[in-house]
Enzyme design. Sequence first.
Site, mmCIF file in Angstrom:
data_model
loop_
_atom_site.group_PDB
_atom_site.id
_atom_site.type_symbol
_atom_site.label_atom_id
_atom_site.label_comp_id
_atom_site.label_asym_id
_atom_site.label_seq_id
_atom_site.Cartn_x
_atom_site.Cartn_y
_atom_site.Cartn_z
ATOM 1 N N GLY A 133 0.967 -1.099 -0.021
ATOM 2 C CA GLY A 133 0.145 -0.152 0.085
ATOM 3 C C GLY A 133 0.932 1.132 -0.049
ATOM 4 N N ILE A 159 -2.567 -0.493 -10.254
ATOM 5 C CA ILE A 159 -1.641 0.484 -11.315
ATOM 6 C C ILE A 159 -2.520 0.772 -12.487
ATOM 7 C CG2 ILE A 159 0.521 0.232 -12.740
ATOM 8 C CD1 ILE A 159 1.072 -0.208 -9.709
ATOM 9 N N GLU A 243 2.664 14.258 -7.943
ATOM 10 C CA GLU A 243 1.762 13.357 -7.977
ATOM 11 C C GLU A 243 0.328 14.099 -6.876
ATOM 12 O OE1 GLU A 243 0.045 8.654 -7.414
ATOM 13 O OE2 GLU A 243 2.314 9.337 -7.243
ATOM 14 N N GLY A 340 -31.668 15.389 -5.353
ATOM 15 C CA GLY A 340 -32.493 14.505 -4.775
ATOM 16 C C GLY A 340 -32.466 12.940 -5.591
ATOM 17 N N GLY A 341 -33.506 12.302 -5.918
ATOM 18 C CA GLY A 341 -33.565 11.237 -6.466
ATOM 19 C C GLY A 341 -32.856 11.214 -7.682
ATOM 20 N N GLY A 364 -2.679 7.456 -4.169
ATOM 21 C CA GLY A 364 -1.162 8.424 -4.327
ATOM 22 C C GLY A 364 -0.991 8.870 -2.906
ATOM 23 N N GLU A 368 -4.853 9.160 5.675
ATOM 24 C CA GLU A 368 -4.395 8.710 7.127
ATOM 25 C C GLU A 368 -2.432 8.817 7.178
ATOM 26 O OE1 GLU A 368 -8.186 7.627 6.952
ATOM 27 O OE2 GLU A 368 -6.684 7.150 5.478
#
Length: 389
Positions: A133, A159, A243, A340-341, A364, A368
Amino acid sequence: MKNIYFSEEHELFRESLRGFLQKEVVPNIDTWEETGTIDRSIWTKMGDMGYFGLASPEEYGGLDLDIFYTVIFLEELQRINSGGFAAAMWAHAYLAMTHLKAEGTSAIKEKYLPASISGELIGCLCITEPFGGSDVAGMRSTAVRSGEHYILNGSKTFITNGVYSDYLIVAAKTDPEKGNKGLSIFIVDRDTPGISATKLDKLGWRASDTGEIAFTDVKIPVDNLMGEENKGFSYIMQHFALERLIMGVNAHARAEYALDYTLGYMAERTAFGKTIDKFQALRHTVAEMASEIEMVKSFNYSIANNLNSGDYVVKEASMSKLLSTKIADEVIYKCLQMLGGYGYMEDYPLARMFRDSRLGPIGGGTSEILKEIIAKMVIDKKEYKPAAN
C-alpha cells in the site's frame, strides 16, 4: 477576480482543449466506462495535439510549457466526468513520463520519450504492492543483478494503465538488506517474458485499466536501470509532490464542476412554487461549498507556482491532497443530495462523480499517511529533501 496565474495564451489553450475533449472524447466516454478500455486511437490524437508533451523538453518533441498548462489539462479532464479516462491520461504523462524525463539515460529518453509524447507508447508507474500500500519502504519486489541483467520478481497492484500500457516504470529492491536505501527504478517493456497482468474490477474510475501485475524471473537489461542503483526511494519521494498536487488539482476541479452542474439544475428545478435555488438552507450550503472550493483552488495554484519556480513543495502538496480530496468528496455528496432522487440515477453525472471522487483520499497516499507526513514536518520539524544529483 482576474487570476494572476493564467495569461491569454493559457485561456486560449483551455478553450482549444475543452473543444477537443467535447468532440473527440465525450461521445465515447459511456462506452469506455462500460468496457474499461479506452480506444487506442485517442492516445495518438491526444499526442498529435501535444497534450502529452506539455511539460516535456522540446528536443524530444515536447512543448516545455509552464506548469499552468498542466493545471489546465488536469482541470479540463475533470469536466468530462470520467475519472478513469482522466487518470489514464495523467498517469501516463505525469507519473510514467516524469520518471522517464528525470531518471532516464539519454538512450532511454531517445527510445521512449518521443513515442510517449506522440501517444504511440503508453506508460505506467508500478510502485504499490499487494502487501505494501502506502508503505513504499516495505516493498517486497526484488531485482537481483545477474551478469548484464537484473532478474525481477514480485507483484504490483492498483496500477493505472497496468494492463494495456506498452512499458512499465518499476520499483524493486536491489539490496533488500538496506531497506528503503536499497530500492531502484527500472523501465521494462510490456512484452518481456515473465510479465502477466490482471484487470481489477473497481467501484469507480471504470474507464481506466487498473491492473495487478506479476513479475516472474523477468530479465531486465542493466541499461534499463533508471538513475543510480539504490537511489529509487528518493526519486519516488521527490516525484510524490507532483502526484499529490495533481490529485489536489483534480479534486478542486471536479468539485467545481459538480457545483456548476448542480447550480444549473437548481435554477430549473421547482418545488413549492419556486426554483430550489431560492431556498435559504440550500443557498447557504452552496455558499459554504463555493467558499471551500475557491480556497483550495487558490492554495493549489500557489503551490503549482512555487513548484514551477523550483521549490520543493512536499509539505504543501501533501496538504493540498489531504484537504482538496476531502472537500471534493463532501461537495459532491452534498451536490448529489440537492438533485434528490435524480442524483442517484446513472443518467445524471453525480452518481459517477460520487464513485470516482472516492478514490481521491486513497490513491497516491492515503489521507491517514498524509496526516502523519504533515505531522512529522509540523511537529517533529522533519525535513524532506530532494534527491541529490
